[in-house]
Design an enzyme around this catalytic site. Structure first.
Site, PDB file in Angstrom:
ATOM      1  N   THR A  20       0.833  -1.213   0.000  1.00  0.00           N
ATOM      2  CA  THR A  20       0.000   0.000   0.000  1.00  0.00           C
ATOM      3  C   THR A  20       0.859   1.252   0.000  1.00  0.00           C
ATOM      4  O   THR A  20       0.462   2.283  -0.539  1.00  0.00           O
ATOM      5  CB  THR A  20      -0.926  -0.023   1.239  1.00  0.00           C
ATOM      6  OG1 THR A  20      -1.765  -1.161   1.127  1.00  0.00           O
ATOM      7  CG2 THR A  20      -1.777   1.218   1.335  1.00  0.00           C
ATOM      8  N   THR A 103       1.506  -4.410   4.276  1.00  0.00           N
ATOM      9  CA  THR A 103       1.292  -4.740   5.687  1.00  0.00           C
ATOM     10  C   THR A 103       0.760  -6.162   5.898  1.00  0.00           C
ATOM     11  O   THR A 103       0.936  -6.735   6.969  1.00  0.00           O
ATOM     12  CB  THR A 103       0.277  -3.757   6.321  1.00  0.00           C
ATOM     13  OG1 THR A 103      -0.954  -3.847   5.596  1.00  0.00           O
ATOM     14  CG2 THR A 103       0.788  -2.336   6.309  1.00  0.00           C
ATOM     15  N   ASP A 104       0.089  -6.708   4.870  1.00  0.00           N
ATOM     16  CA  ASP A 104      -0.648  -7.966   5.087  1.00  0.00           C
ATOM     17  C   ASP A 104       0.228  -9.131   5.526  1.00  0.00           C
ATOM     18  O   ASP A 104      -0.164  -9.905   6.400  1.00  0.00           O
ATOM     19  CB  ASP A 104      -1.413  -8.347   3.807  1.00  0.00           C
ATOM     20  CG  ASP A 104      -2.647  -7.482   3.611  1.00  0.00           C
ATOM     21  OD1 ASP A 104      -3.044  -6.787   4.561  1.00  0.00           O
ATOM     22  OD2 ASP A 104      -3.205  -7.499   2.493  1.00  0.00           O
TER      23      ASP A 104
END
Ligand code: ASP
Length: 320
Positions: A20, A103-104
């Site tokens: 992101t 981030t996942d």
């Protein structure tokens, strides 16, 4: 301006993997309907002018390793990432590697790298919860903070920097799907915090050090100990409280200020007068967490002590 520890920085390598932080959306208000992994790592670095000011002439090398939404992270990318990290970390002039990542699956990549990289140098991973096109993107500050950590002499191993917190690869976990501070180190808490271009490591200071006036505390009769009082700044505060204490012979005042050590104007002028009369003033924050950052009118108590502990320290200071 954020100041980096220039002593250690020669070259920092930034490896881009997507996420992101490199994502774009059609609208600035869209924090969820975006495409991750669109902007190059060079683009991300160029979007943070303070980054280059902060490096003070030290080299920054950007390298695009992948361009992924990290939900799709794969072992081949992990291997390539580990190989590039190992390559760069083996160069004497490279002090640290910074990795931009989604981030996942960040916590998985962090742990993988921690287990496969044999180095004492820091590998600092960072990310964002909002795409780069957001009205207030979090990526640039996270990248700047990651650079601060990368240059800190106490930084070691794989660390994750997000929302002003520094996490270890072992403890870090994504705990929130939307919030900017989406990561937690659970029970162990973060390894540290990045504040105003400085890292405040948790437990880094030697709290057990014996005070220079410890002997006096054991031998001077308590009737002779200096009188140190604690005061709070609050709505409707009244300066007469300070004036009365000074008139009664107080030697030290610990002021628990609001927020980042701000003091009600009525109390502030009374405190300045008290100081002019020889009373020693120490400032703490009323906030239960964190500590005062930056310059304040009054001297801040050390180590982010709470008001009653700051009173003990000031008492000992004055006992000498
Ligand atoms: N899906 C994105 C990724 O992990 C989420 C993010 O970066 O925050 O790449």
């Amino acid at each position: 301006m954020q100041v980096l520890n220039a002593k250690k920085c020669q070259k920092i390598v930034v490896l881009g993997t997507g996420g992101t932080i490199a994502g774009t959306a059609a609208s600035a208000s869209d924090h969820t309907g975006y495409t991750a992994g669109q902007l190059s790592v060079q683009h991300l670095l160029d979007a943070v002018p303070a980054l280059h000011d902060s490096l003070q002439g030290h080299d920054l090398v950007g390298e695009q390793l992948a361009q992924l939404d990290s939900k799709d992270m794969d072992h081949a990318t992990w291997q390539a990432l580990a190989q590039r990290c190992a390559h760069w970390l083996a160069q004497e002039e490279v002090d640290a590697v910074v990795i931009t990542h989604g981030t996942d699956t960040l916590e998985e990549t962090a742990w993988f790298l921690q287990k496969v990289l044999d180095t004492n140098k820091p590998v600092v991973m960072t990310c964002a919860m909002r795409p780069a096109t957001a009205l207030a993107p979090d990526g640039p500050q996270n990248l700047l903070d990651a650079m601060v950590v990368a240059c800190d002499p106490l930084a070691r191993g794989v660390l994750v920097v997000c929302a002003g917190q520094v996490h270890s690869a072992r403890a870090v976990q994504k705990v929130h799907p939307y919030r900017l501070d989406a990561f937690s180190s659970g029970e162990s808490g973060p390894r540290g915090f990045v504040e105003q271009g400085q890292v405040r490591w948790q437990g880094g200071a030697d709290l057990s050090q014996v005070h220079a006036h410890a002997r006096a505390a054991l031998s001077v009769p308590v009737a002779q100990w200096p009188w140190v009082a604690v005061l709070h700044s609050h709505a409707g505060a009244d300066a007469r409280q300070i004036q009365a204490l000074v008139a009664a012979g107080v030697k030290g005042l610990v002021m628990a200020g609001t927020g980042n050590g701000t003091v009600h104007e009525t109390l502030a002028s009374a405190l300045l007068q008290a100081q002019a009369q020889g009373v020693v003033v120490r400032l703490v924050s009323r906030c239960a967490q964190g500590q005062i950052v930056g310059q304040t009118v009054f001297t801040a108590a050390p180590l982010g002590l709470n008001a009653v502990k700051a009173r003990v320290s000031l008492l000992l200071d004055l006992l000498g």
